[in-house]
Design an enzyme around this catalytic site. Structure first.
Site, mmCIF file in Angstrom:
data_model
loop_
_atom_site.group_PDB
_atom_site.id
_atom_site.type_symbol
_atom_site.label_atom_id
_atom_site.label_comp_id
_atom_site.label_asym_id
_atom_site.label_seq_id
_atom_site.Cartn_x
_atom_site.Cartn_y
_atom_site.Cartn_z
ATOM 1 N N LYS A 1 0.834 -1.201 0.000
ATOM 2 C CA LYS A 1 0.000 0.000 0.000
ATOM 3 C C LYS A 1 0.870 1.252 0.000
ATOM 4 O O LYS A 1 0.644 2.194 -0.776
ATOM 5 C CB LYS A 1 -0.922 0.010 1.213
ATOM 6 C CG LYS A 1 -1.854 1.216 1.265
ATOM 7 C CD LYS A 1 -2.606 1.310 2.572
ATOM 8 C CE LYS A 1 -1.714 1.794 3.705
ATOM 9 N NZ LYS A 1 -2.454 2.034 4.954
ATOM 10 N N ASP B 1 -6.538 0.765 1.223
ATOM 11 C CA ASP B 1 -6.558 0.909 2.674
ATOM 12 C C ASP B 1 -7.954 0.547 3.165
ATOM 13 O O ASP B 1 -8.782 0.044 2.395
ATOM 14 C CB ASP B 1 -6.151 2.323 3.092
ATOM 15 C CG ASP B 1 -7.187 3.373 2.707
ATOM 16 O OD1 ASP B 1 -8.151 3.035 1.982
ATOM 17 O OD2 ASP B 1 -7.044 4.531 3.123
#
Length: 233
Positions: A137, A155
């Site tokens: 991420k 997320d």
């Protein structure tokens, strides 16, 4: 955003589309709805952004932004941070949580940037993932924000919104990333990630989503399910 919401809800009707078409329709609606510039973390360059992203794990952007001025005033470049006393770094970043691990990671990350990458944050996914504290991420955040590369940033907010929209299934971040990457064109991926993330913060909350005011209500399966439940109760 109320006027925009009302206008979009009147003009955007459900369409019979495949999932890729749905993703593009979501993009079109939210791209118009949200500001062109969306920033969650305050940073001046790729080095600062990478360090800030490492600090942002399991805490809020607000908490991270609060410690960045002191951190980067004291350690403005990787060469400074790599030589830092861990105790001093821990004191500065204490409020972000997991500060001991994060202090070790950002010092090691600064060392990697300085020594392995000649003082320049790399843009290649494999190289970013080799830096302490940088996961998939975080690497996508750096690639999209700092280098303008395709980036699907999964997320908590992003995952929740795309699942409710029926664009992805499951909670494995890499699986969700791959599902979405196949539905939205590469040049739109970073912007898509940012507007979906912001939408999760503004409307599509975990506990009480604001479905009645949501600009996606007309095309969102979850909003329609909630509406039908209300009508039948």
């Amino acid at each position: 955003m109320t006027e925009k919401t009302d206008r979009l809800k009147k003009t955007d009707k459900p369409e019979k589309t495949d999932k890729a078409g749905m993703a593009e329709q979501v993009y079109r609606i939210l791209d118009e709805f949200y500001p062109e510039l969306i920033e969650f973390i305050d940073s001046a360059d790729a080095y600062q952004h990478l360090i800030a992203v490492i600090l942002s794990a399991q805490t809020t952007d607000k908490q991270v932004n609060a410690v960045l001025p002191a951190l980067f005033t004291r350690f403005p470049v990787p060469e400074n941070l790599m030589a830092a006393d861990p105790a001093e770094v821990e004191e500065i970043i204490h409020s972000v949580g997991f500060f001991r691990v994060k202090a070790r990671n950002i010092i090691a990350a600064a060392r990697d940037i300085q020594e392995r990458f000649n003082g320049v944050v790399p843009e290649a996914m494999g190289e970013l993932l080799s830096i302490p504290g940088v996961g998939r991420k975080s690497a996508h955040v750096i690639r999209g924000k700092c280098f303008g590369l395709p980036a699907i940033i999964v997320d908590t907010h992003f995952g929740r919104v795309v699942r409710r929209l029926g664009l992805a299934q499951g909670k494995n971040p890499e699986s969700v990333e791959k599902q979405i990457a196949g539905k939205i064109s590469s040049e739109k991926q970073y912007r898509f990630s940012m507007i979906i993330n912001l939408h999760g913060r503004e409307f599509c909350h975990a506990g009480r989503p604001k479905c009645t005011a949501c600009p996606l209500a007309a095309i969102c399966p979850s909003a329609q399910n909630i509406s039908e439940s209300v009508k039948s109760s």
